[in-house]
Design a protein around this motif. Structure first.
Motif, PDB file in Angstrom:
ATOM      1  N   VAL A  43       0.754  -1.194   0.013  1.00 22.34           N
ATOM      2  CA  VAL A  43      -0.089   0.096  -0.021  1.00 22.34           C
ATOM      3  C   VAL A  43       0.807   1.223  -0.070  1.00 22.34           C
ATOM      4  O   VAL A  43       2.098   1.335   0.540  1.00 22.34           O
ATOM      5  N   HIS A  44       0.396   2.139  -0.528  1.00 18.84           N
ATOM      6  CA  HIS A  44       1.075   3.690  -0.850  1.00 18.84           C
ATOM      7  C   HIS A  44       0.877   4.372   0.688  1.00 18.84           C
ATOM      8  O   HIS A  44       1.891   5.025   0.804  1.00 18.84           O
ATOM      9  N   ARG A  45       0.023   4.173   1.217  1.00 17.95           N
ATOM     10  CA  ARG A  45      -0.353   4.942   2.456  1.00 17.95           C
ATOM     11  C   ARG A  45      -1.112   3.816   3.325  1.00 17.95           C
ATOM     12  O   ARG A  45      -1.991   3.177   2.643  1.00 17.95           O
ATOM     13  N   HIS A  46      -1.025   4.076   4.460  1.00 22.07           N
ATOM     14  CA  HIS A  46      -1.880   2.985   5.691  1.00 22.07           C
ATOM     15  C   HIS A  46      -2.642   3.909   6.510  1.00 22.07           C
ATOM     16  O   HIS A  46      -2.015   4.732   7.196  1.00 22.07           O
ATOM     17  N   PHE A  47      -3.721   3.529   6.954  1.00 23.36           N
ATOM     18  CA  PHE A  47      -4.635   4.093   7.864  1.00 23.36           C
ATOM     19  C   PHE A  47      -5.266   2.837   8.834  1.00 23.36           C
ATOM     20  O   PHE A  47      -6.031   2.212   8.258  1.00 23.36           O
ATOM     21  N   VAL A  48      -5.075   2.971  10.054  1.00 26.27           N
ATOM     22  CA  VAL A  48      -5.637   2.106  11.050  1.00 26.27           C
ATOM     23  C   VAL A  48      -7.167   2.072  10.863  1.00 26.27           C
ATOM     24  O   VAL A  48      -7.758   0.998  11.189  1.00 26.27           O
ATOM     25  N   SER A  49      -7.842   3.186  10.647  1.00 27.83           N
ATOM     26  CA  SER A  49      -9.453   3.098  10.447  1.00 27.83           C
ATOM     27  C   SER A  49      -9.660   3.860   9.329  1.00 27.83           C
ATOM     28  O   SER A  49      -8.926   4.752   8.580  1.00 27.83           O
ATOM     29  N   LEU A  50     -10.875   3.592   8.912  1.00 32.48           N
ATOM     30  CA  LEU A  50     -11.419   4.593   7.623  1.00 32.48           C
ATOM     31  C   LEU A  50     -11.626   6.126   8.200  1.00 32.48           C
ATOM     32  O   LEU A  50     -11.408   6.956   7.405  1.00 32.48           O
ATOM     33  N   ARG A  51     -11.886   6.124   9.295  1.00 33.48           N
ATOM     34  CA  ARG A  51     -12.207   7.404   9.827  1.00 33.48           C
ATOM     35  C   ARG A  51     -11.043   8.404   9.770  1.00 33.48           C
ATOM     36  O   ARG A  51     -10.942   9.652   9.479  1.00 33.48           O
ATOM     37  N   GLU A  52      -9.868   7.888  10.075  1.00 30.09           N
ATOM     38  CA  GLU A  52      -8.409   8.335  10.246  1.00 30.09           C
ATOM     39  C   GLU A  52      -8.137   8.824   8.543  1.00 30.09           C
ATOM     40  O   GLU A  52      -7.461   9.879   8.120  1.00 30.09           O
ATOM     41  N   ALA A  53      -8.609   8.041   7.563  1.00 32.68           N
ATOM     42  CA  ALA A  53      -8.550   8.099   6.097  1.00 32.68           C
ATOM     43  C   ALA A  53      -9.299   9.405   5.370  1.00 32.68           C
ATOM     44  O   ALA A  53      -8.883   9.796   4.599  1.00 32.68           O
TER      45      ALA A  53
END
Length: 212
Positions: free
Chosen positions: A185-195
């Motif tokens: 992945v090019h970027r990673h977020f622990v949650s959808l909310r964070e993204a």
């Protein structure tokens, strides 16, 4: 980026418990170990799952039962959208996003209706392609239907097979809803909310190229 392509289950809709329950019921009907069946089902398409866990059964009958159980779950199961999903989808420009799912469109529509999420114009489901994820075909078809070049597309995924699908399609892929980043992945977020703010900023930046 000018377009965003979303996976559904595990990315926008929290359906893990529903999927596990459906497969557990399916396994019980066939006298199989539910945990083993679900472990295989997580990484393969249904027909491949049947070939591994129930090779002595009629695959068409296996599939018919699975469809029956899944349709019943759409009608009676408890569903929720991930935090941020509604804000995100309502904040997108119509025609600039699509759903790319290994499920079937009528089930996605049922789940979105029950969770209040808006539907896009383009949905690529299991019936729309002969090759599912991790093949690039589903995401490439979504891009073509949007009139987009793969390089203009941002893919939002939670699972390794979906991430590989987006990468093989030549798209930018961001991972969500996982404590550990999926490889590639090019970027990673622990949650959808964070993204959410990053996705919206990415699509609204200069020439749609911001926040990469």
């Amino acid at each position: 980026m000018k377009y965003v392509l979303f996976d559904v289950d595990g990315t926008l809709i929290d359906a893990v418990s529903n999927q596990r329950r459906v497969w557990a019921t399916w396994a019980a009907r066939h006298g199989l170990d539910a945990d083993e069946v679900y472990r295989v089902a997580l990484r393969t398409r249904p027909m491949e799952t049947f070939a591994q866990v129930a090779a002595d059964r009629d695959p068409s009958e296996c599939l018919a039962l699975l469809h029956e159980l899944e349709d019943d779950d759409v009608r009676s199961g408890v569903y929720s959208a991930f935090d941020g999903a509604s804000e995100l989808l309502h904040g997108l420009t119509p025609g600039a996003w699509a759903l790319v799912t290994s499920n079937y469109e009528h089930r996605v529509r049922g789940r979105f209706l029950r969770t209040g999420l808006p539907m896009p114009d383009v949905i690529v489901d299991a019936a729309a392609v002969e090759e599912g994820k991790p093949s690039p075909v589903p995401y490439l078809q979504a891009a073509a239907r949007l009139g987009a070049d793969p390089g203009e597309c941002l893919v939002i995924e939670d699972a390794p097979s979906g991430v590989r699908s987006g990468l093989r399609a030549g798209m930018t892929v961001w991972g969500v809803n996982a404590t550990v980043a999926v490889e590639g992945v090019h970027r990673h977020f622990v949650s959808l909310r964070e993204a959410v703010p990053h996705i919206l900023a990415c699509l609204s930046g200069p020439q749609g190229t911001a926040a990469l």
